[in-house]
Write a protein that holds these residues in place. Structure first.
Motif, PDB file in Angstrom:
ATOM      1  N   TRP A   1      10.624  13.505 -62.985  1.00 53.40           N
ATOM      2  CA  TRP A   1       9.409  13.838 -62.239  1.00 53.40           C
ATOM      3  C   TRP A   1       8.720  12.521 -61.930  1.00 53.40           C
ATOM      4  O   TRP A   1       8.364  11.768 -62.847  1.00 53.40           O
ATOM      5  CB  TRP A   1       8.505  14.762 -63.063  1.00 53.40           C
TER       6      TRP A   1
ATOM      7  N   GLY B   1      15.014  12.379 -54.162  1.00 55.42           N
ATOM      8  CA  GLY B   1      14.359  13.574 -54.675  1.00 55.42           C
ATOM      9  C   GLY B   1      13.655  14.382 -53.602  1.00 55.42           C
ATOM     10  O   GLY B   1      13.723  14.067 -52.408  1.00 55.42           O
ATOM     11  N   ASP B   2      12.972  15.418 -54.041  1.00 58.56           N
ATOM     12  CA  ASP B   2      12.271  16.331 -53.133  1.00 58.56           C
ATOM     13  C   ASP B   2      10.833  16.530 -53.589  1.00 58.56           C
ATOM     14  O   ASP B   2      10.538  16.561 -54.778  1.00 58.56           O
ATOM     15  CB  ASP B   2      12.965  17.692 -53.093  1.00 58.56           C
ATOM     16  N   GLY B   3       9.948  16.707 -52.623  1.00 60.54           N
ATOM     17  CA  GLY B   3       8.554  16.999 -52.931  1.00 60.54           C
ATOM     18  C   GLY B   3       7.635  15.820 -52.670  1.00 60.54           C
ATOM     19  O   GLY B   3       8.069  14.677 -52.510  1.00 60.54           O
ATOM     20  N   ARG B   4       6.353  16.119 -52.646  1.00 57.28           N
ATOM     21  CA  ARG B   4       5.325  15.095 -52.419  1.00 57.28           C
ATOM     22  C   ARG B   4       4.968  14.424 -53.733  1.00 57.28           C
ATOM     23  O   ARG B   4       4.824  15.081 -54.763  1.00 57.28           O
ATOM     24  CB  ARG B   4       4.085  15.752 -51.806  1.00 57.28           C
TER      25      ARG B   4
ATOM     26  N   ARG C   1       7.223  15.001 -56.935  1.00 60.34           N
ATOM     27  CA  ARG C   1       8.600  14.796 -56.496  1.00 60.34           C
ATOM     28  C   ARG C   1       9.543  14.861 -57.694  1.00 60.34           C
ATOM     29  O   ARG C   1       9.281  14.267 -58.741  1.00 60.34           O
ATOM     30  CB  ARG C   1       8.763  13.456 -55.790  1.00 60.34           C
ATOM     31  N   THR C   2      10.641  15.572 -57.557  1.00 57.37           N
ATOM     32  CA  THR C   2      11.603  15.722 -58.643  1.00 57.37           C
ATOM     33  C   THR C   2      12.988  15.279 -58.180  1.00 57.37           C
ATOM     34  O   THR C   2      13.366  15.456 -57.021  1.00 57.37           O
ATOM     35  CB  THR C   2      11.677  17.173 -59.144  1.00 57.37           C
ATOM     36  N   VAL C   3      13.716  14.711 -59.118  1.00 59.54           N
ATOM     37  CA  VAL C   3      15.088  14.267 -58.876  1.00 59.54           C
ATOM     38  C   VAL C   3      15.971  14.878 -59.963  1.00 59.54           C
ATOM     39  O   VAL C   3      15.727  14.656 -61.154  1.00 59.54           O
ATOM     40  CB  VAL C   3      15.194  12.734 -58.931  1.00 59.54           C
TER      41      VAL C   3
ATOM     42  N   GLU D   1      15.708  16.506 -65.333  1.00 53.77           N
ATOM     43  CA  GLU D   1      15.057  16.088 -64.093  1.00 53.77           C
ATOM     44  C   GLU D   1      14.202  14.851 -64.331  1.00 53.77           C
ATOM     45  O   GLU D   1      13.710  14.631 -65.447  1.00 53.77           O
ATOM     46  CB  GLU D   1      14.161  17.208 -63.539  1.00 53.77           C
TER      47      GLU D   1
END
Length: 292
Positions: A129, A160-163, A119-121, A127
């Motif tokens: 992580w 953020g986005d991602g697993r 997941r990143t913001v 960014e």
């Protein structure tokens, strides 16, 4: 309070999700300690590295004050801080997380080539992580990269986005052994016991000598307090903070002289001189880049 400030709304939502939070003041830093907690007089909170008896109801001790307790977050003791807060921070380790803080484009590029995607913001310059799992925190583990987990705070910038993946070995490997302060004695160094900053090297500083020396002495005391581990990371943080205070000065402000004082104290508590100089230089450089 009649109207709930937006930072408090965010903090309450995070707290309900199990993420310990705290308010950040102007400059996006924690609020200072109250008089009873100033200069370590309270002994520190029980969950700090040097566990103490402090039960102060105010948001003192930065990350150590972070909480999920709604009653604490909305308490009268915290209300003045929320009224002045400009942002919210959280304690990654308290939420079972580790944040790899990538401070510039080069650091982001390195992460994309080296670390498993998680997941990143987005941040102002790079960014965050976010990985699942906790570990020791350390600043300047490589250029533009900090690791924030236990005994650290990170600014909340959104979900953020991602697993979210588990902390990979590549991140744990960033914790170099030299960041652990070795036992006192036998540290070879060319650093003098005390290299002193004074007004003669700061002709372009807009601050008074008393203001600069007070801030510097407090920073040196923070480095000096890390007699077992973390003095190198603390030196980085102090250098970055002090340099940021002079971002609007026409200069010169004698930052190099301040850096020498920080290095000298770090070496005295056992940090290898090479590492101390690198940590301080990175701290000064990071602050300058953010001010640009």
């Amino acid at each position: 309070m009649n109207a709930t400030p937006e930072p408090l709304r965010i903090a309450l939502a995070l707290g309900a999700a199990g993420v310990p939070t705290l308010p950040l003041r102007q400059g996006k830093v924690p609020f200072g300690n109250c008089r009873a907690c100033a200069d370590g007089a309270c002994g520190g909170r029980p969950n700090m590295k040097s566990a103490g008896p402090c039960q102060c109801p105010a948001p003192c001790h930065a990350w150590a004050a972070a909480t999920t307790d709604r009653h604490v977050l909305t308490s009268p003791a915290w209300a003045p801080a929320w009224r002045q807060a400009v942002a919210v921070a959280y304690h990654p380790g308290g939420a079972g997380l580790t944040v790899v803080d990538l401070d510039n484009a080069a650091a982001v590029a390195w992460a994309r080539e080296t670390l498993p995607a998680t997941r990143t913001v987005p941040t102002t310059r790079g960014e965050h992580w976010i990985y699942r799992g906790v570990m020791r925190s350390s600043n300047a583990v490589r250029p533009g990269v900090d690791v924030k987990s236990l005994m650290q705070y990170a600014r909340w910038l959104g979900p953020g986005d991602g697993r979210i993946l588990a902390v990979p070995p590549a991140v744990r490997a960033l914790m170099v052994k030299e960041d652990t302060t070795p036992a006192r004695g036998g540290v070879a160094s060319s650093v003098p016991a005390r290299a002193t900053w004074d007004r003669t090297v700061a002709a372009g500083c807009r601050h008074t000598e008393r203001y600069v020396r007070t801030g510097l002495e407090r920073g040196l005391a923070m480095v000096r307090a890390h007699t077992e581990s973390g003095a190198g990371s603390q030196a980085f943080g102090v250098a970055r903070f002090l340099a940021a205070q002079h971002a609007q000065c026409p200069g010169p402000c004698g930052l190099d002289a301040m850096g020498e004082e920080i290095v000298a104290v770090a070496v005295l508590v056992g940090v290898p001189e090479t590492y101390a100089r690198r940590a301080v230089a990175n701290g000064l450089e990071t602050a300058s880049e953010r001010a640009a």
